[in-house]
Design a protein around this motif. Sequence first.
Motif, PDB file in Angstrom:
ATOM      1  N   ARG A 127       0.832  -1.212   0.000  1.00 30.09           N
ATOM      2  CA  ARG A 127       0.000   0.000   0.000  1.00 30.09           C
ATOM      3  C   ARG A 127       0.862   1.256   0.000  1.00 30.09           C
ATOM      4  O   ARG A 127       0.552   2.240  -0.676  1.00 30.09           O
ATOM      5  CB  ARG A 127      -0.953  -0.013   1.204  1.00 30.09           C
ATOM      6  N   VAL A 128       1.967   1.219   0.745  1.00 30.13           N
ATOM      7  CA  VAL A 128       2.891   2.362   0.774  1.00 30.13           C
ATOM      8  C   VAL A 128       3.459   2.607  -0.619  1.00 30.13           C
ATOM      9  O   VAL A 128       3.462   3.743  -1.125  1.00 30.13           O
ATOM     10  CB  VAL A 128       4.033   2.132   1.791  1.00 30.13           C
ATOM     11  N   LYS A 129       3.920   1.546  -1.271  1.00 29.55           N
ATOM     12  CA  LYS A 129       4.516   1.687  -2.607  1.00 29.55           C
ATOM     13  C   LYS A 129       3.487   2.186  -3.623  1.00 29.55           C
ATOM     14  O   LYS A 129       3.809   3.006  -4.489  1.00 29.55           O
ATOM     15  CB  LYS A 129       5.135   0.358  -3.052  1.00 29.55           C
ATOM     16  N   GLN A 130       2.252   1.706  -3.517  1.00 27.64           N
ATOM     17  CA  GLN A 130       1.189   2.171  -4.421  1.00 27.64           C
ATOM     18  C   GLN A 130       0.911   3.654  -4.216  1.00 27.64           C
ATOM     19  O   GLN A 130       0.741   4.399  -5.181  1.00 27.64           O
ATOM     20  CB  GLN A 130      -0.088   1.367  -4.197  1.00 27.64           C
ATOM     21  N   LYS A 131       0.867   4.079  -2.970  1.00 27.42           N
ATOM     22  CA  LYS A 131       0.617   5.494  -2.663  1.00 27.42           C
ATOM     23  C   LYS A 131       1.742   6.362  -3.224  1.00 27.42           C
ATOM     24  O   LYS A 131       1.492   7.400  -3.840  1.00 27.42           O
ATOM     25  CB  LYS A 131       0.475   5.683  -1.157  1.00 27.42           C
ATOM     26  N   LEU A 132       2.983   5.935  -3.040  1.00 31.69           N
ATOM     27  CA  LEU A 132       4.122   6.697  -3.564  1.00 31.69           C
ATOM     28  C   LEU A 132       4.094   6.757  -5.097  1.00 31.69           C
ATOM     29  O   LEU A 132       4.482   7.767  -5.690  1.00 31.69           O
ATOM     30  CB  LEU A 132       5.443   6.101  -3.078  1.00 31.69           C
ATOM     31  N   ALA A 133       3.623   5.678  -5.721  1.00 30.95           N
ATOM     32  CA  ALA A 133       3.555   5.637  -7.188  1.00 30.95           C
ATOM     33  C   ALA A 133       2.500   6.595  -7.739  1.00 30.95           C
ATOM     34  O   ALA A 133       2.547   6.966  -8.917  1.00 30.95           O
ATOM     35  CB  ALA A 133       3.263   4.211  -7.658  1.00 30.95           C
ATOM     36  N   LYS A 134       1.564   7.010  -6.911  1.00 32.43           N
ATOM     37  CA  LYS A 134       0.497   7.919  -7.347  1.00 32.43           C
ATOM     38  C   LYS A 134       0.787   9.374  -6.990  1.00 32.43           C
ATOM     39  O   LYS A 134       0.054  10.262  -7.424  1.00 32.43           O
ATOM     40  CB  LYS A 134      -0.831   7.520  -6.690  1.00 32.43           C
ATOM     41  N   GLU A 135       1.804   9.611  -6.174  1.00 36.95           N
ATOM     42  CA  GLU A 135       2.061  10.960  -5.669  1.00 36.95           C
ATOM     43  C   GLU A 135       3.472  11.421  -6.018  1.00 36.95           C
ATOM     44  O   GLU A 135       4.410  11.191  -5.265  1.00 36.95           O
ATOM     45  CB  GLU A 135       1.861  10.994  -4.152  1.00 36.95           C
ATOM     46  N   PRO A 136       3.630  12.085  -7.155  1.00 40.12           N
ATOM     47  CA  PRO A 136       4.970  12.538  -7.543  1.00 40.12           C
ATOM     48  C   PRO A 136       5.454  13.706  -6.681  1.00 40.12           C
ATOM     49  O   PRO A 136       4.654  14.414  -6.080  1.00 40.12           O
ATOM     50  CB  PRO A 136       4.777  12.993  -8.992  1.00 40.12           C
ATOM     51  N   ILE A 137       6.749  13.859  -6.662  1.00 38.94           N
ATOM     52  CA  ILE A 137       7.365  15.029  -6.027  1.00 38.94           C
ATOM     53  C   ILE A 137       7.612  16.035  -7.143  1.00 38.94           C
ATOM     54  O   ILE A 137       8.224  15.707  -8.158  1.00 38.94           O
ATOM     55  CB  ILE A 137       8.726  14.658  -5.377  1.00 38.94           C
ATOM     56  N   ARG A 138       7.140  17.236  -6.974  1.00 36.39           N
ATOM     57  CA  ARG A 138       7.345  18.302  -7.963  1.00 36.39           C
ATOM     58  C   ARG A 138       8.683  18.979  -7.693  1.00 36.39           C
ATOM     59  O   ARG A 138       8.968  19.364  -6.567  1.00 36.39           O
ATOM     60  CB  ARG A 138       6.229  19.332  -7.869  1.00 36.39           C
ATOM     61  N   ALA A 139       9.483  19.097  -8.758  1.00 40.17           N
ATOM     62  CA  ALA A 139      10.813  19.693  -8.606  1.00 40.17           C
ATOM     63  C   ALA A 139      11.270  20.318  -9.915  1.00 40.17           C
ATOM     64  O   ALA A 139      11.251  19.665 -10.954  1.00 40.17           O
ATOM     65  CB  ALA A 139      11.815  18.618  -8.180  1.00 40.17           C
ATOM     66  N   ASN A 140      11.686  21.560  -9.856  1.00 41.61           N
ATOM     67  CA  ASN A 140      12.311  22.222 -11.012  1.00 41.61           C
ATOM     68  C   ASN A 140      11.513  22.031 -12.301  1.00 41.61           C
ATOM     69  O   ASN A 140      12.042  21.554 -13.301  1.00 41.61           O
ATOM     70  CB  ASN A 140      13.744  21.714 -11.221  1.00 41.61           C
ATOM     71  N   ASN A 141      10.243  22.359 -12.294  1.00 45.01           N
ATOM     72  CA  ASN A 141       9.370  22.238 -13.473  1.00 45.01           C
ATOM     73  C   ASN A 141       9.250  20.816 -14.009  1.00 45.01           C
ATOM     74  O   ASN A 141       8.971  20.612 -15.186  1.00 45.01           O
ATOM     75  CB  ASN A 141       9.848  23.171 -14.603  1.00 45.01           C
ATOM     76  N   THR A 142       9.511  19.854 -13.159  1.00 45.62           N
ATOM     77  CA  THR A 142       9.342  18.455 -13.532  1.00 45.62           C
ATOM     78  C   THR A 142       8.834  17.703 -12.306  1.00 45.62           C
ATOM     79  O   THR A 142       8.525  18.319 -11.295  1.00 45.62           O
ATOM     80  CB  THR A 142      10.670  17.852 -14.071  1.00 45.62           C
TER      81      THR A 142
END
Length: 184
Positions: A127-142
């Motif tokens: 469940r942790v890995k699935q959640k991380l796969a759905k929530e990107p970290i925004r950084a430097n216009n990417t």
Amino acid sequence: LLEQLALKASLCLSNVTAHEKLKFLAFHDPLTKLLNRRVMERILEREFLRSKRYHIELALLFLDLDDFKSINDNYGHDNGDKALCHTANCLNSLKRDSDIVARFAGDEFVVILPSTNRSQAETYISRVKQKLAKEPIRANNTAFYIKLSHGLSSVFEKEGMDSSAMLLKAADRRLYTAKKNKGP
């Protein structure tokens, strides 16, 4: 006289606040606000002894971020810190009240799962890995995603699991194997 009493009360409250802050810093990682390694090891020892004494399941997850160095190299250390905090928040948000999440070192985390068997622990980390796969970290216009590797051990998986240190080492070895099997 009232001014002196107010000043003394103010100083007393300041001391209490400072003491509470120091206590928090002594037990927690300053970046992620998770429990630190020293506290985690004490809790693990207590939970291990409880598990053995009462024949209650206990699972332990040792995990780290995949390619953490490349996150720091490609997106900067601030975003590496963001990735660590995001992972910590994700681990915390999906745990039960009885579970313990701690920062071990660098990009490594430990999750102590009392009254939890291997299958239940695998469900949690999935469940942790699935959640991380759905929530990107925004950084430097990417954006980038956090991926984890993990090792899992449990108290009753085999004979000879005689100490909390052995439980931790078993999970660490399995984490190392998982990382090695993923390849570059």
